[in-house]
Design a protein around this motif. Structure first.
Motif, mmCIF file in Angstrom:
data_model
loop_
_atom_site.group_PDB
_atom_site.id
_atom_site.type_symbol
_atom_site.label_atom_id
_atom_site.label_comp_id
_atom_site.label_asym_id
_atom_site.label_seq_id
_atom_site.Cartn_x
_atom_site.Cartn_y
_atom_site.Cartn_z
ATOM 1 N N GLN A 23 0.830 -1.201 0.000
ATOM 2 C CA GLN A 23 0.000 0.000 0.000
ATOM 3 C C GLN A 23 0.867 1.255 0.000
ATOM 4 O O GLN A 23 2.006 1.244 0.460
ATOM 5 C CB GLN A 23 -0.906 0.014 1.238
ATOM 6 N N ARG A 24 0.302 2.330 -0.482
ATOM 7 C CA ARG A 24 1.006 3.607 -0.403
ATOM 8 C C ARG A 24 1.012 4.091 1.047
ATOM 9 O O ARG A 24 0.296 3.586 1.897
ATOM 10 C CB ARG A 24 0.335 4.646 -1.298
ATOM 11 N N ASP A 25 1.853 5.096 1.321
ATOM 12 C CA ASP A 25 1.901 5.670 2.668
ATOM 13 C C ASP A 25 0.575 6.354 2.987
ATOM 14 O O ASP A 25 -0.218 6.691 2.096
ATOM 15 C CB ASP A 25 3.041 6.687 2.762
ATOM 16 N N THR A 109 3.659 -0.661 5.733
ATOM 17 C CA THR A 109 4.306 0.057 4.623
ATOM 18 C C THR A 109 5.765 0.298 4.949
ATOM 19 O O THR A 109 6.627 0.283 4.084
ATOM 20 C CB THR A 109 3.615 1.397 4.340
ATOM 21 N N THR A 152 4.452 8.230 6.406
ATOM 22 C CA THR A 152 3.213 7.807 7.060
ATOM 23 C C THR A 152 3.122 8.402 8.462
ATOM 24 O O THR A 152 2.081 8.938 8.867
ATOM 25 C CB THR A 152 3.141 6.270 7.115
ATOM 26 N N ARG A 208 -2.922 2.857 -6.853
ATOM 27 C CA ARG A 208 -2.052 3.793 -6.145
ATOM 28 C C ARG A 208 -0.991 3.085 -5.309
ATOM 29 O O ARG A 208 -0.275 3.709 -4.558
ATOM 30 C CB ARG A 208 -2.890 4.695 -5.236
ATOM 31 N N LYS A 210 2.491 1.452 -4.217
ATOM 32 C CA LYS A 210 3.802 2.033 -4.505
ATOM 33 C C LYS A 210 4.842 0.940 -4.706
ATOM 34 O O LYS A 210 4.849 -0.069 -4.014
ATOM 35 C CB LYS A 210 4.244 2.943 -3.367
#
Length: 690
Positions: A23-25, A109, A152, A208, A210
């Protein structure tokens, strides 16, 4: 399709919520998203504090359930915001059972994000409504500085400030509303398994995600080798080591921190490899950590344990800014690699530096750095031999001086003369604490840098080292090699030394009065040739014996004034400014010509002639209307304004010639100027004699 409504507390009571690494931050709390975040928090505040019964639905959260673990594939941002809201409202009142429940929210993350969430719940915080909650957290003992650069965590702190600005302070009643059966904040949860969907839908639902950086890819593999405690340190205590190198920057790029971290692991791993592998240039230049780390750091291997010890020790290592930083570059030189390897060996043998072993550390580093700094290490084989020598020497780290003082064995891998010198110094230091003080004092001088064998030799009286003589010689040499005397004071030191004999050393086809540049190669090509030559160092000793430390400048002047030989050395000795003229203090002798270098002596594009330049300096004493034109051909010029008219003077083949320039044709003036100058030439002995 009918789905049930859930509160955040419903989900976290039944599942461990894990935000996956792909997942993205956390973005909802970013400062750039503050407008949207404030609107959301305002809506949540309105629902929780309204007199009327209100509810809000935050739409769908999609996720995968795996053994009581909920892995959100969409909805991560809203879940994180709700986690932070629950935490803020419960500050100071959260029960142990509620802590246990809330700590089931984890972030993968980055491991630092995961640990931050855990610390946030489990550690106490004495809340102060007059201070930003983010500042209170950052000032807490459990908060790591490096966390500020986890995007994050930075976004979470910003979101908590937004929550604080709306809710002002924790509120147990509002928290109880959130976790109650009729929580006013709900959403629909859609478990993908129920609809026979697999992970591929994630790519369609959430574009989205990463990609991991090179370091994150490596670290995810590297971390498998560690136990849980040390795995956590990879993104907390150990990351903090490298963050500190960036802390002074106005804006810190986490990628720069990661790069230093990765470089450290690569360079430390190469050091470990050199202990047993005869590395060559190819391995050094193409060392791939992804290919090498498993062989070096197998599960529970000695190298893995040693790497853990080193990283733990570095968390409290106060010398790292001074010694350690170059080891974090892409390709540190061999000296930097070895200097840090010596530090690594101390950590491996003794753990972190503490009050009980500080002196032991200083002794170890002093000896190792003296050996390293005074040995030319410019190839892979000299590097790995030095590595192995330090490792072998570290077996005697607890009694280093005793070992050096009594061992007949040669210290391999380093300049033999330096190894022998360390043995002599060890014996003297063991004999007297006063020797240790004086040796350290002169060793730490920028130029001598640990190599002082010639001073010890000067200090012998009846084959016994005399401390009083050593102190006297050291004081004088520190003065002459200080910043004040290095490049100025009219070359008094060099000119006085020249009166005792031609101390100049040869470099290629020229000679030098010796540069004071402090690179090892420059030192070895200059003053160390004086210190090591059996005749030249006697000139130096005789000079030192002829002066007093309390009156040295007058003594130098008297030595120069008393020099009576009418030779080329006398011109340099008697005339200040000649030595300073020379680039790198270099001169060359071509037949009867002595040329002074004006540009780097390897090409000699610009140079002056010793005799004509000495004449120029003499003429300049009485008139500012004289100019010296050095030359790229064989004949430099002197231009002189004699009674308002211009003439030239040149010296060639031991003869001076005089003539007109700039349209002047005053023969009487030329003859008058020539007669005056020839008197000076004769008086000052400014003409070569074949």
């Amino acid at each position: 399709m009918i789905t049930k409504e859930y509160s955040f507390w419903d989900l976290i009571t039944n599942y461990d919520i894990e935000i996956p690494a792909i997942q993205r931050d956390y973005a909802q709390g970013r400062k750039s998203e503050s407008r949207i975040a404030k609107a959301l928090i305002s809506d949540l505040h309105d629902v929780l504090t309204s007199i009327e019964t209100k509810k809000i639905n935050l739409h769908f959260v999609y996720g995968k359930i795996d053994n009581d673990h909920l892995i959100p594939l969409d909805g991560q941002q809203r879940l994180t915001t709700l986690f932070l809201l629950h935490w803020f409202l419960s500050i100071g009142t959260l029960s142990e059972s509620s802590k246990k429940t809330l700590s089931k929210f984890t972030y993968e993350t980055r491991p630092s994000s995961e640990d931050f969430c855990l610390k946030l719940v489990k550690e106490s915080l004495k809340y102060d409504s007059d201070k930003k909650v983010s500042e209170q957290i950052e000032n807490a003992k459990w908060f790591f500085l490096s966390w500020k650069n986890d995007p994050t965590i930075a976004a979470m702190l910003n979101m908590l400030d937004i929550i604080q600005s709306k809710f002002v302070k924790p509120n147990e009643n509002l928290f109880n509303q959130l976790i109650g059966d009729s929580s006013p904040i709900q959403f629909h949860f859609l478990p993908l398994e129920r609809f026979k969907l697999d992970d591929k839908i994630y790519v369609k639902m959430n574009s989205r995600g990463k990609p991991l950086t090179e370091f994150e890819n490596f670290k995810s593999n590297f971390s498998i080798l560690f136990d849980d405690g040390n795995k956590s340190k990879l993104d907390n205590e150990w990351l903090d080591i490298f963050w500190k190198f960036e802390k002074e920057k106005a804006k810190i790029n986490i990628n720069d921190v990661d790069k230093k971290y990765l470089n450290f692991i690569i360079n430390a791993t190469l050091n470990f490899c050199a202990e047993t592998i005869d590395i060559d240039k190819k391995i050094k230049d193409n060392f791939n950590i992804f290919d090498e780390y498993q062989a070096v750091y197998q599960q529970n291997s000695e190298s893995l344990k040693q790497m853990t010890i080193v990283l733990d020790a570095l968390t409290a290592f106060s010398d790292k800014e001074r010694i350690f930083e170059k080891f974090l570059e892409d390709d540190p030189d061999y000296w930097d690699r070895l200097r840090f390897y010596a530090i690594m060996q101390f950590f491996i043998k003794k753990g972190s530096i503490n009050d009980s072993n500080t002196e032991l550390y200083k002794r170890w580093i002093r000896v190792c750095f003296n050996l390293i700094n005074n040995t030319l290490i410019q190839s892979p084989d000299t590097f790995y031999k030095a590595i192995r020598s330090i490792k072998k020497l570290s077996e005697n780290i607890d009694n280093l001086y005793e070992y050096l003082a009594t061992s007949e064995n040669r210290i391999e891998g380093f300049l033999q003369k330096q190894g022998d010198e360390e043995k002599i110094k060890a014996r003297l230091i063991l004999d007297s604490k006063d020797w240790e003080t004086e040796i350290f004092n002169i060793e730490n001088h920028y130029y001598f840098a640990g190599q002082i064998g010639f001073i010890l030799e000067f200090s012998k009286k009846n084959e016994i080292y005399d401390l009083a003589l050593f102190k006297d010689y050291s004081s004088k040499l520190k003065t002459f090699f200080s910043s004040e005397y290095r490049e100025n004071k009219d070359g008094l030191f060099q000119r006085a030394l020249l009166t005792f004999g031609e101390y100049l050393v040869s470099i290629n086809y020229c000679k030098t009065f010796c540069s004071f540049n402090s690179s090892l190669r420059e030192k070895m090509d200059n003053w160390r040739k004086v210190f090591e030559d059996k005749d030249k160092k006697i000139f130096l000793k005789n000079l030192l014996d002829s002066i007093s430390i309390n009156n040295f400048e007058n003594d130098l002047v008297n030595i120069i004034d008393n020099y009576s030989e009418r030779d080329w050395k006398g011109l340099i000795i008697k005339n200040k400014g000649i030595i300073e003229y020379c680039d790198k203090y270099r001169i060359a002798q071509w037949g009867s010509k002595i040329a002074l270098s004006r540009s780097p002596a390897d090409n000699w594009r610009r140079h002056a002639d010793l005799y004509s330049y000495a004449l120029f300096l003499e003429l300049k004493k009485d008139s500012k209307n004289v100019e010296y034109k050095d030359s790229s051909d064989d004949i430099p010029w002197i231009f002189i304004n004699w009674k308002g008219k211009f003439y030239y003077i040149q010296e060639e083949d031991s003869k001076y010639s005089f003539g007109f320039c700039k349209g002047n044709n005053d023969q009487i003036g030329l003859e008058e100027m020539q007669q005056n100058v020839e008197k000076i030439i004769l008086q000052k002995n400014l003409q070569k004699h074949n």
